[in-house]
Design a protein around this motif. Structure first.
Motif, PDB file in Angstrom:
ATOM      1  N   LYS A   1       1.023  -1.045  -0.199  1.00  0.00           N
ATOM      2  CA  LYS A   1       0.353   0.051  -0.015  1.00  0.00           C
ATOM      3  C   LYS A   1       1.021   1.290   0.417  1.00  0.00           C
ATOM      4  O   LYS A   1       0.600   2.568   0.844  1.00  0.00           O
ATOM      5  CB  LYS A   1      -1.247  -0.126   0.971  1.00  0.00           C
ATOM      6  N   ASN A   2       1.689   1.322  -1.075  1.00  0.00           N
ATOM      7  CA  ASN A   2       2.720   2.651  -1.255  1.00  0.00           C
ATOM      8  C   ASN A   2       3.898   2.795  -0.011  1.00  0.00           C
ATOM      9  O   ASN A   2       3.761   4.182   0.233  1.00  0.00           O
ATOM     10  CB  ASN A   2       2.545   3.334  -1.511  1.00  0.00           C
ATOM     11  N   LYS A   3       3.863   1.458   1.214  1.00  0.00           N
ATOM     12  CA  LYS A   3       4.672   2.022   2.327  1.00  0.00           C
ATOM     13  C   LYS A   3       5.391   0.934   2.494  1.00  0.00           C
ATOM     14  O   LYS A   3       5.554   0.103   2.054  1.00  0.00           O
ATOM     15  CB  LYS A   3       3.710   2.290   3.625  1.00  0.00           C
ATOM     16  N   ILE A   4       6.493   0.962   3.377  1.00  0.00           N
ATOM     17  CA  ILE A   4       7.580   0.090   4.215  1.00  0.00           C
ATOM     18  C   ILE A   4       6.963  -0.826   5.135  1.00  0.00           C
ATOM     19  O   ILE A   4       7.018  -0.248   6.333  1.00  0.00           O
ATOM     20  CB  ILE A   4       8.713   0.850   4.083  1.00  0.00           C
ATOM     21  N   ASN A   5       6.332  -1.839   4.238  1.00  0.00           N
ATOM     22  CA  ASN A   5       5.695  -2.889   5.494  1.00  0.00           C
ATOM     23  C   ASN A   5       6.905  -3.522   6.129  1.00  0.00           C
ATOM     24  O   ASN A   5       6.481  -3.974   7.388  1.00  0.00           O
ATOM     25  CB  ASN A   5       5.210  -3.502   5.067  1.00  0.00           C
ATOM     26  N   ALA A   6       8.147  -3.747   5.119  1.00  0.00           N
ATOM     27  CA  ALA A   6       9.213  -4.556   6.349  1.00  0.00           C
ATOM     28  C   ALA A   6      10.760  -4.460   5.323  1.00  0.00           C
ATOM     29  O   ALA A   6      10.171  -4.495   4.139  1.00  0.00           O
ATOM     30  CB  ALA A   6       9.073  -5.904   6.082  1.00  0.00           C
ATOM     31  N   SER A   7      11.840  -4.718   6.163  1.00  0.00           N
ATOM     32  CA  SER A   7      13.232  -4.768   5.172  1.00  0.00           C
ATOM     33  C   SER A   7      13.166  -6.202   5.570  1.00  0.00           C
ATOM     34  O   SER A   7      13.195  -6.564   6.804  1.00  0.00           O
ATOM     35  CB  SER A   7      13.912  -3.882   5.766  1.00  0.00           C
TER      36      SER A   7
END
Length: 243
Positions: free
Chosen positions: A120-126
């Motif tokens: 959703k256009n957001k960093i969810n995890a790395s």
């Protein structure tokens, strides 16, 4: 903390990404391998390593509850956690060669590759991949590579290093969660290789030029003071720092 230990895999980052496609992954899940056949580095480079002599691992970090505007802060705290870990094992003359290679003196001992999971256009995890040269002593055709054993003449327990590294990584992620961006950036910049020293760079066209590393931007751009006191920002694809 879940640790998946593999004898051989193409890439621990790839393994974690595939795992995330089939099941829920707990925060700080670690995948480590004795032998990595297709280890990856920055700019599409290959990370080559002798089997069972080094520390090759990837960490899954859930960032869904963190309002992270600038992903480069994950790279900064990973570098700082590595420096703190290596200092605890008395590795001398440590620095960060932008963006996140770890050097002892001017020899590369560790590389990092961070791949972000976007939802959703957001960093969810790395997925934080780390290759640390530990007990390997020969590096054919790699004159700038070294290892902990070559530097100290000691043999190290890779599992012990991993344990300390994950502990330090957790500590730095707490600092990041508290949004202490300024202190993180200050600490990172203080460790930059060749900061404020006359340095030679190569641009994407292969042309060489001189400048002074001054700082990094929140987005991770290297800010270099050029001739005529011009401060210019470069991203990873635009510039290579030559030793």
């Amino acid at each position: 903390m879940r640790i998946v230990k593999l004898n051989a895999i193409d890439s621990t980052n790839n393994y974690l990404k595939a795992l995330g496609g089939t099941e829920f992954i707990d925060d700080y899940t670690v995948v480590t391998a004795k032998n990595q056949t297709e280890g990856k580095g920055q700019r599409g480079s290959v990370w080559s390593s002798e089997a069972s002599k080094n520390l090759m691992f990837s960490v899954f970090k859930d960032l869904s509850d963190m309002p992270l505007e600038h992903p480069f802060y994950v790279s900064m705290i990973t570098s700082l956690a590595l420096l703190k870990t290596l200092k605890s094992f008395e590795i001398p003359k440590l620095s960060v060669k932008w963006p996140n290679d770890i050097l002892s003196a001017d020899k590369k001992i560790c590389g990092v590759l961070i791949e972000n999971v976007i939802k959703k256009n957001k960093i969810n995890a790395s997925i934080i991949g780390i290759g640390l040269n530990v007990n390997q002593t020969t590096f054919e055709n790699l004159p700038k590579a070294s290892s902990l054993k070559r530097i100290t003449d000691k043999t190290f327990d890779v599992d012990e290093i991993l344990k300390v590294m994950i502990s330090n990584l957790k500590s730095y992620f707490l600092i990041l969660k508290d949004e202490k961006y300024e202190s993180i950036k200050e600490e990172y910049e203080a460790q930059l290789f060749r900061k404020n020293k006359p340095s030679t760079f190569k641009n994407a066209e292969g042309l060489m030029f001189s400048g002074f590393i001054k700082s990094v931007s929140d987005a991770g751009y290297l800010q270099v003071l050029l001739e005529d006191d011009v401060l210019k920002a470069f991203d990873l694809k635009e510039i290579t720092l030559l030793y």
